[in-house]
Design an enzyme around this catalytic site. Structure first.
Site, short mmCIF file in Angstrom:
data_model
loop_
_atom_site.label_atom_id
_atom_site.label_comp_id
_atom_site.label_asym_id
_atom_site.label_seq_id
_atom_site.Cartn_x
_atom_site.Cartn_y
_atom_site.Cartn_z
CB SER A 282 32.58 -50.16 -29.31
OG SER A 282 33.97 -50.08 -29.49
CG ASP A 293 32.39 -51.35 -13.07
OD1 ASP A 293 31.27 -51.88 -13.05
OD2 ASP A 293 33.39 -51.85 -13.62
CE LYS A 307 34.16 -53.35 -31.69
NZ LYS A 307 35.23 -52.69 -30.92
#
Length: 540
Positions: A282, A293, A307
């Site tokens: 999460s 990224d 999740k």
């Protein structure tokens, strides 16, 4: 004959209902069912019981993360996310109907009242604790800030019996589990949850570590199941420059909401490594995905849980709460990390992955080309579709997760052994090791204490078999040392500092930092990527 008539009547009624089926409003059908049960069912059931069961049934038709909380459950959940609670500042354990204080929170009400680790609480508000559950004890000790609780204490070391009225105060429930310098240049922070105080705690931890000379940071998110998304954005802000996208969400109306950093962080430069495992989920995945990224951190460990759904609380008039998935979130490169959630094995995460071999071998996970993305700076290949893949894979230590060790922990046999040992040796240990560093460097757990736990396990029907025995004994000894450290020295999670000496992901992170080229290679995509599914020429 009576039974036969009843069956015929029942079948007749069922037949009469068929022509009306198309005319029934589904909401009216629910109301009619409630009335039918109340009027005809053999046992008495309250409206609340039936309605709660109906709501639970509706929740099961949604995703696994949409849930219903009663008013009491919702209040407890909200309390747990505040980062503090009103209490007296102790950790305790219940053993053989005796309540032992295992640790005192520094600066808390209990310390100010003169309580010590090792004290026994015999009564709370003049009611003996014998026979009480841990939950019942917690409810009695906690309460409104400014109110008092009366404790009767027995101190074995001096043979004293005394009473204390302690005024409850604010006790921190920290999200930063531990923060310390691993070596002269590398700091370590373990983050267990994202709650209301996480950003402030991170600010303090980073400032402290930088004052001690930190140049590199290892951020441990292993076992972090998430929490508040806002807190994850705040932590990302510590490491990323201003106006960097942390994630975006897509809701029911398909509109996109974007979440950016504010540029107020305190560790924008310096090498950063993030540790994850199959339980990292999460909000922790939001943070990990953003750092990966933007090529800001090297990710080490095993694929995270997967999740990628955001829940929003919807209050009901009676104080209960529907926590409903309101959006899907995506990392800055556009990855959805939500794994498929149809089937019975969704929450059986570790066992399913262990059976597939994924937790032991890096090349088991395969991704199709459609899930391939590129990082935003160095254009490394990363994948979506089910968790965050680490840049450096670390296999699971199957001995560490051995069933025998898990059973020993479940029965708290190490907890009892360490407390009994400290009960007789606390003073001599503190005289020999006056601080944690000395203890950690010089102390060795006596063999008889290890064998005491092994013997206790055998009495509980859990014999230790020869396979991997030496490794299990080594891990058990480390566990005992960690527990002893946490009970001897208050003020930090010294347990984790001891246990981390055998943490494979942390040790690999340190090896990567020892060789600057290794860190750069991982950020440049030199590490082996997960296998991609081969094209078969078939369309689906």
């Amino acid at each position: 004959m009576i039974l036969r008539k009843y069956v015929l009547v029942s079948l007749g009624l069922a037949g009469l209902s068929l022509p009306l089926k198309a005319q029934v409003n589904p909401k009216e059908k629910l109301w009619q069912t409630l009335k039918a049960i109340q009027g005809n069912y053999v046992d008495s059931l309250s409206d609340e019981t039936l309605v709660n069961a109906a709501i639970a049934g509706m929740m099961r038709q949604l995703d696994p993360h949409s849930r219903y909380f009663s008013g009491e459950e919702a209040a407890q959940m909200q309390e747990a996310m505040k980062g503090n609670f009103a209490g007296i500042g102790i950790q305790y354990m219940m053993q053989n109907d005796t309540l032992y204080i295992t640790q005192i929170v520094p600066g808390g009400p209990a310390e100010k009242a003169g309580l010590q680790a090792g004290d026994r609480i015999t009564a709370i508000n003049k009611v003996p604790v014998k026979g009480e559950t841990n939950f019942a004890i917690m409810k009695k000790i906690r309460g409104e800030k400014g109110t008092s609780v009366s404790l009767e204490i027995h101190r074995k070391s001096g043979g004293e019996q005394f009473a204390r009225d302690i005024v409850r105060g604010t006790v921190p429930d920290r999200s930063v589990r531990s923060a310390y310098m691993v070596n002269d240049q590398t700091g370590y922070i373990s983050l267990r949850i994202f709650n209301e105080t996480t950003r402030n705690e991170m600010d303090q931890a980073l400032a402290s570590l930088k004052a001690q000379g930190m140049k590199n940071l290892i951020l441990d998110l292993q076992g972090n199941g998430g929490g508040y998304v806002q807190a994850a954005i705040g932590v990302a802000d510590e490491f990323l420059p201003k106006d960097k996208l942390v994630f975006y969400s897509v809701g029911k109306n398909k509109g996109k909401d974007y979440y950016y950093t504010g540029g107020f962080g305190s560790f924008m430069e310096g090498k950063l490594l993030v540790l994850i495992d199959q339980y990292t989920a999460s909000a922790a995945e939001i943070l990990t995905g953003a750092l990966q990224d933007w090529d800001r951190a090297v990710i080490i460990g095993r694929r995270s849980f997967g999740k990628g759904l955001m829940q929003r609380p919807v209050p009901v008039f009676d104080g209960s709460v529907l926590e409903l998935t309101g959006a899907r979130y995506y990392t800055p490169s556009g990855r959805s990390i939500q794994k498929p959630y149809h089937g019975d094995t969704y929450n059986d995460n570790a066992q399913t992955r262990l059976a597939s071999g994924e937790l032991l071998h890096a090349d088991v996970v395969h991704f199709p080309d459609s899930l391939k993305y590129s990082t935003l700076i160095k254009k490394r290949t990363v994948f979506g579709g089910g968790g965050i893949m680490p840049d450096k894979f670390i296999p699971l230590d199957t001995v560490e997760h051995n069933g025998w060790l898990q059973n020993v922990a479940a029965h708290d046999l190490t907890g009892k052994a360490t407390f009994d040992y400290l009960d007789s040796n606390r003073a001599s240990l503190l005289a020999s090791y006056n601080d944690f560093k000395t203890f950690n460097r010089q102390y060795t757990v006596p063999d008889y204490l290890v064998q005491q736990v092994v013997g206790a396990a055998e009495k509980e029907g859990m014999p230790l078999y020869p396979g991997s025995r030496d490794r299990i004994i080594s891990l058990l000894s480390l566990e005992l040392k960690g527990r002893l450290a946490s009970q001897l020295f208050a003020g930090n999670d010294y347990y984790l500092q001891v246990i981390n000496t055998d943490n494979a992901s942390l040790q690999e992170a340190l090896r990567v930092l020892e060789k600057p080229a290794a860190y750069d290679d991982l950020l440049n995509g030199a590490a082996k990527q997960p296998a991609e599914k081969k094209k078969t020429g078939k369309s689906h």
